[in-house]
Design an enzyme around this catalytic site. Sequence first.
Site, PDB file in Angstrom:
ATOM      1  N   GLY A  19       0.822  -1.210   0.000  1.00  0.00           N
ATOM      2  CA  GLY A  19       0.000   0.000   0.000  1.00  0.00           C
ATOM      3  C   GLY A  19       0.852   1.253   0.000  1.00  0.00           C
ATOM      4  N   ALA A  20       1.957   1.221  -0.742  1.00  0.00           N
ATOM      5  CA  ALA A  20       2.891   2.366  -0.766  1.00  0.00           C
ATOM      6  C   ALA A  20       2.493   3.397  -1.819  1.00  0.00           C
ATOM      7  CB  ALA A  20       4.315   1.866  -1.018  1.00  0.00           C
ATOM      8  N   GLY A  23      -1.073   7.595   1.001  1.00  0.00           N
ATOM      9  CA  GLY A  23      -1.288   7.718   2.439  1.00  0.00           C
ATOM     10  C   GLY A  23      -0.148   7.241   3.322  1.00  0.00           C
ATOM     11  N   ILE A  24      -0.496   6.395   4.289  1.00  0.00           N
ATOM     12  CA  ILE A  24       0.441   5.958   5.329  1.00  0.00           C
ATOM     13  C   ILE A  24       1.582   5.134   4.729  1.00  0.00           C
ATOM     14  CG2 ILE A  24       0.623   4.547   7.422  1.00  0.00           C
ATOM     15  CD1 ILE A  24      -2.471   5.244   7.837  1.00  0.00           C
ATOM     16  N   GLY A  25       1.239   4.261   3.792  1.00  0.00           N
ATOM     17  CA  GLY A  25       2.272   3.410   3.188  1.00  0.00           C
ATOM     18  C   GLY A  25       3.271   4.230   2.389  1.00  0.00           C
ATOM     19  N   SER A 155      -6.217  -1.174  13.225  1.00  0.00           N
ATOM     20  CA  SER A 155      -7.043   0.009  13.483  1.00  0.00           C
ATOM     21  C   SER A 155      -7.673  -0.125  14.866  1.00  0.00           C
ATOM     22  CB  SER A 155      -8.155   0.107  12.443  1.00  0.00           C
ATOM     23  OG  SER A 155      -9.114   1.070  12.835  1.00  0.00           O
ATOM     24  N   TYR A 181     -14.888  -4.405   8.007  1.00  0.00           N
ATOM     25  CA  TYR A 181     -13.592  -3.742   8.216  1.00  0.00           C
ATOM     26  C   TYR A 181     -13.094  -3.982   9.656  1.00  0.00           C
ATOM     27  CZ  TYR A 181     -10.122  -0.007   8.587  1.00  0.00           C
ATOM     28  OH  TYR A 181      -8.967   0.693   8.796  1.00  0.00           O
TER      29      TYR A 181
HETATM   30  N1  NAP Z   1      -6.673   6.641   7.292  1.00  0.00           N
HETATM   31  C1  NAP Z   1      -7.144   6.260   8.465  1.00  0.00           C
HETATM   32  O1  NAP Z   1      -7.782   7.049   9.195  1.00  0.00           O
HETATM   33  C2  NAP Z   1      -6.895   4.858   8.961  1.00  0.00           C
HETATM   34  C3  NAP Z   1      -7.338   4.538  10.263  1.00  0.00           C
HETATM   35  C4  NAP Z   1      -7.103   3.250  10.743  1.00  0.00           C
HETATM   36  C5  NAP Z   1      -6.440   2.319   9.965  1.00  0.00           C
HETATM   37  N2  NAP Z   1      -6.031   2.670   8.695  1.00  0.00           N
HETATM   38  C6  NAP Z   1      -5.337   1.642   7.899  1.00  0.00           C
HETATM   39  O2  NAP Z   1      -4.148   2.191   7.389  1.00  0.00           O
HETATM   40  C7  NAP Z   1      -3.778   1.461   6.208  1.00  0.00           C
HETATM   41  C8  NAP Z   1      -3.383   2.449   5.128  1.00  0.00           C
HETATM   42  O3  NAP Z   1      -4.511   3.242   4.793  1.00  0.00           O
HETATM   43  P1  NAP Z   1      -4.403   4.773   4.333  1.00  0.00           P
HETATM   44  O4  NAP Z   1      -5.126   5.578   5.348  1.00  0.00           O
HETATM   45  O5  NAP Z   1      -3.027   5.129   3.990  1.00  0.00           O
HETATM   46  O6  NAP Z   1      -5.347   4.720   3.030  1.00  0.00           O
HETATM   47  P2  NAP Z   1      -4.993   4.929   1.469  1.00  0.00           P
HETATM   48  O7  NAP Z   1      -4.432   6.287   1.262  1.00  0.00           O
HETATM   49  O8  NAP Z   1      -6.243   4.565   0.752  1.00  0.00           O
HETATM   50  O9  NAP Z   1      -3.859   3.850   1.197  1.00  0.00           O
HETATM   51  C9  NAP Z   1      -4.174   2.480   1.176  1.00  0.00           C
HETATM   52  C10 NAP Z   1      -3.132   1.745   0.380  1.00  0.00           C
HETATM   53  O10 NAP Z   1      -3.517   0.354   0.307  1.00  0.00           O
HETATM   54  C11 NAP Z   1      -3.675   0.010  -1.070  1.00  0.00           C
HETATM   55  N3  NAP Z   1      -4.756  -0.931  -1.266  1.00  0.00           N
HETATM   56  C12 NAP Z   1      -6.025  -0.865  -0.832  1.00  0.00           C
HETATM   57  N4  NAP Z   1      -6.736  -1.903  -1.280  1.00  0.00           N
HETATM   58  C13 NAP Z   1      -5.900  -2.636  -2.045  1.00  0.00           C
HETATM   59  C14 NAP Z   1      -6.032  -3.827  -2.808  1.00  0.00           C
HETATM   60  N5  NAP Z   1      -7.195  -4.489  -2.912  1.00  0.00           N
HETATM   61  N6  NAP Z   1      -4.954  -4.305  -3.447  1.00  0.00           N
HETATM   62  C15 NAP Z   1      -3.763  -3.670  -3.386  1.00  0.00           C
HETATM   63  N7  NAP Z   1      -3.574  -2.539  -2.690  1.00  0.00           N
HETATM   64  C16 NAP Z   1      -4.634  -2.021  -2.027  1.00  0.00           C
HETATM   65  C17 NAP Z   1      -4.022   1.318  -1.771  1.00  0.00           C
HETATM   66  O11 NAP Z   1      -3.820   1.191  -3.160  1.00  0.00           O
HETATM   67  P3  NAP Z   1      -4.605   2.187  -4.191  1.00  0.00           P
HETATM   68  O12 NAP Z   1      -3.745   3.413  -4.265  1.00  0.00           O
HETATM   69  O13 NAP Z   1      -4.687   1.420  -5.459  1.00  0.00           O
HETATM   70  O14 NAP Z   1      -5.964   2.459  -3.602  1.00  0.00           O
HETATM   71  C18 NAP Z   1      -3.051   2.243  -1.066  1.00  0.00           C
HETATM   72  O15 NAP Z   1      -1.738   2.068  -1.537  1.00  0.00           O
HETATM   73  C19 NAP Z   1      -4.983   0.589   5.852  1.00  0.00           C
HETATM   74  O16 NAP Z   1      -4.731  -0.740   6.260  1.00  0.00           O
HETATM   75  C20 NAP Z   1      -6.104   1.196   6.681  1.00  0.00           C
HETATM   76  O17 NAP Z   1      -7.093   0.239   6.999  1.00  0.00           O
HETATM   77  C21 NAP Z   1      -6.237   3.916   8.186  1.00  0.00           C
END
Ligand code: NAP
Length: 299
Positions: A19-20, A23-25, A155, A181
């Site tokens: 997930g790089a 966002g976080i990745g 989370s 989720y």
């Molecule tokens: N943001 C928050 O408030 C929050 C809170 C609690 C936990 N989290 C967790 O933090 C982690 C990172 O989330 P984020 O906030 O950085 O969101 P994000 O910006 O949507 O980033 C998510 C990353 O995961 C990838 N991803 C999602 N579904 C995928 C799939 N089916 N196959 C391959 N890659 C996939 C996305 O790829 P694409 O670019 O193609 O979408 C993106 O690189 C997640 O596990 C999320 O559940 C986030």
Amino acid sequence: MPQADDPSESRQRCVVVTGASSGIGKATAMAFARMGWHVIGTGRDRKRCEEAEADIRAAGTATARLDMLRGDFSEMHEVRRVARDIGALTDKVDVLVNNAGGVRDGFYGTSEGLEATFATNHLAPFLLTRELLPLLERAAGDTPPGLVRVVAVSSSGHRACAGMRWYDLVMKTAFEPGAAYCQAKLANLLYTRELHRRLIDKGIVALAMHPGRVGSNFASHGDQGMQAYMAANECAAPEQPARTIVWLATDPELGGKGGCYFHDLAEEQPAPQALDELQAEKLWIESERILDRVLEPAT
Ligand SMILES: NC(=O)c1ccc[n+]([C@@H]2O[C@H](COP(=O)([O-])OP(=O)(O)OC[C@H]3O[C@@H](n4cnc5c(N)ncnc54)[C@H](OP(=O)(O)O)[C@@H]3O)[C@@H](O)[C@H]2O)c1
């Protein structure tokens, strides 16, 4: 700090960040590139991958190396293919950050008969870690014990799930996106505990964290309720949880903290249902069973 006789100091350390592309990745991958690591990032969307690749590369030191791979992690055959691609890029993985995932706006069935939230957030990191285990073990073989790490991005939403839905883990019935989720994020914590138990003698440490509410692309994949909730509340920048992930991945003092849960550079107590070792072992066995069903035997 690693000791002076640490052989891993003489080679470039390698991190896989799923997930790089966003966002976080992406913030995590940039932080490792700034430290001069070999960063292998994964993403799904082509355009976001290309943009992230340019930003991570620009952030890196002159000696940092970046490889960006693409795959849809709701499909287990894609996860396995990405693992093979990683194996063609490196023979050692020092750190695996299982970060890819998120919430969806409804039920999405996959070509393998799974539900996308559970598949992406739980089964994909389970399978990727299993496939990369030989590379993690090889890194552990020339590193002081406890410095090779697997970090799960979970989370605080796991608290809303009272327990795993054993009668229908892949949520074929009565699907609700938020519940799916939260169950998957509880699974991240149970999995981390069991992984820790199974890897403790191999010098590999499994840790989990929750990032807090973070301004990323997260909400855009969720339903209107999720989007409104995220828009109405203050969110941290992705760099904040990335700092905690890098700390979990590298601080030698955390080598004895396998199976534990963290937030903002500190340990936290997860919900009691995330500490249940029988449930953790059961989830491992059930996950193996599901993967056996959907995957062709490895060749
Ligand atoms: N943001 C928050 O408030 C929050 C809170 C609690 C936990 N989290 C967790 O933090 C982690 C990172 O989330 P984020 O906030 O950085 O969101 P994000 O910006 O949507 O980033 C998510 C990353 O995961 C990838 N991803 C999602 N579904 C995928 C799939 N089916 N196959 C391959 N890659 C996939 C996305 O790829 P694409 O670019 O193609 O979408 C993106 O690189 C997640 O596990 C999320 O559940 C986030």
